[in-house]
Design a protein around this motif. Structure first.
Motif, PDB file in Angstrom:
ATOM      1  N   SER A 212       0.829  -1.211   0.000  1.00 31.06           N
ATOM      2  CA  SER A 212       0.000   0.000   0.000  1.00 31.06           C
ATOM      3  C   SER A 212       0.857   1.252   0.000  1.00 31.06           C
ATOM      4  N   LEU A 213       1.946   1.241   0.760  1.00 33.21           N
ATOM      5  CA  LEU A 213       2.860   2.382   0.776  1.00 33.21           C
ATOM      6  C   LEU A 213       3.461   2.589  -0.605  1.00 33.21           C
ATOM      7  N   ASN A 214       3.868   1.511  -1.238  1.00 34.72           N
ATOM      8  CA  ASN A 214       4.417   1.608  -2.593  1.00 34.72           C
ATOM      9  C   ASN A 214       3.383   2.208  -3.550  1.00 34.72           C
ATOM     10  N   SER A 215       2.136   1.783  -3.456  1.00 30.49           N
ATOM     11  CA  SER A 215       1.071   2.338  -4.301  1.00 30.49           C
ATOM     12  C   SER A 215       0.888   3.830  -4.058  1.00 30.49           C
ATOM     13  N   ALA A 216       0.908   4.226  -2.790  1.00 27.97           N
ATOM     14  CA  ALA A 216       0.758   5.643  -2.457  1.00 27.97           C
ATOM     15  C   ALA A 216       1.925   6.459  -3.007  1.00 27.97           C
ATOM     16  N   LEU A 217       3.150   5.947  -2.850  1.00 22.73           N
ATOM     17  CA  LEU A 217       4.312   6.670  -3.358  1.00 22.73           C
ATOM     18  C   LEU A 217       4.263   6.788  -4.874  1.00 22.73           C
ATOM     19  N   GLN A 218       3.825   5.743  -5.550  1.00 16.49           N
ATOM     20  CA  GLN A 218       3.715   5.797  -7.012  1.00 16.49           C
ATOM     21  C   GLN A 218       2.627   6.804  -7.423  1.00 16.49           C
ATOM     22  N   TYR A 219       1.561   6.856  -6.659  1.00 14.21           N
ATOM     23  CA  TYR A 219       0.494   7.833  -6.924  1.00 14.21           C
ATOM     24  C   TYR A 219       1.063   9.250  -6.863  1.00 14.21           C
ATOM     25  N   PHE A 220       1.807   9.556  -5.790  1.00  9.34           N
ATOM     26  CA  PHE A 220       2.347  10.910  -5.641  1.00  9.34           C
ATOM     27  C   PHE A 220       3.473  11.167  -6.643  1.00  9.34           C
ATOM     28  N   LYS A 221       4.195  10.151  -7.010  1.00  8.33           N
ATOM     29  CA  LYS A 221       5.250  10.323  -8.014  1.00  8.33           C
ATOM     30  C   LYS A 221       4.637  10.765  -9.334  1.00  8.33           C
ATOM     31  N   THR A 222       3.567  10.113  -9.754  1.00  7.48           N
ATOM     32  CA  THR A 222       2.947  10.460 -11.033  1.00  7.48           C
ATOM     33  C   THR A 222       2.217  11.798 -10.973  1.00  7.48           C
TER      34      THR A 222
END
Length: 160
Positions: A147-157
């Motif tokens: 979930s943390l990885n998904s959140a970080l990818q969300y903010f990265k994009t």
């Protein structure tokens, strides 16, 4: 007078139409908005950070800002401070090294995109840049890490 009879197919069609309209009206609310992602990510980082890896650590703060910067500030007992900061749009890779009890979040940026500053250091204040930031963590499950990885990818994009 003859009452119109609704066939089973007609009833299903009406129910599906109503469900689709309801999902259309409030469906976007089912996806967390940026504020909720930000709040969850900050809670996850704060709860998972492991200050026990540095015995002389007095206080620390880790945050993801609304501008998508990860910031880590550490203050040690003798007054020295270390500050790390980078924008998630510059994130190249995010890895986890460890097990569910403890490990390290390994952030790697595209170039020397991580600001590293020290204050009140007996060796002198230093400003530099880095490509890697390792953050010690504890008690992080595979699901939470995903979930943390998904959140970080969300903010990265969002920052691109």
């Amino acid at each position: 007078m003859v009452k119109p009879v609704l066939t089973r197919a007609r009833k299903i069609s009406i129910v599906l139409t109503i469900a689709c309209v309801a999902l259309f009206i409030c469906g976007f609310r089912l996806m967390p908005d940026e504020t909720e992602w930000l709040s969850w990510t900050n809670r996850c980082l704060t709860e998972s950070y492991n200050p026990a890896t540095e015995a002389s650590l007095k206080k620390w703060e880790i945050t993801l800002t609304p501008e998508h910067f990860i910031r880590l500030r550490k203050t040690f007992q003798h007054g020295k401070q270390e500050y790390f900061s980078f924008n998630l749009s510059r994130l190249d890779s995010f890895d986890y090294l460890g097990n569910t009890n403890n490990g390290v979040l390994h952030f790697k940026t595209l170039n020397d995109d991580i600001i590293v500053q020290t204050y009140d250091d007996p060796k002198g204040n230093i400003d530099s840049m880095s490509t890697v930031l390792d953050i010690p963590v504890k008690s992080i499950s595979a699901e939470r890490l995903d979930s943390l990885n998904s959140a970080l990818q969300y903010f990265k994009t969002k920052g691109l």
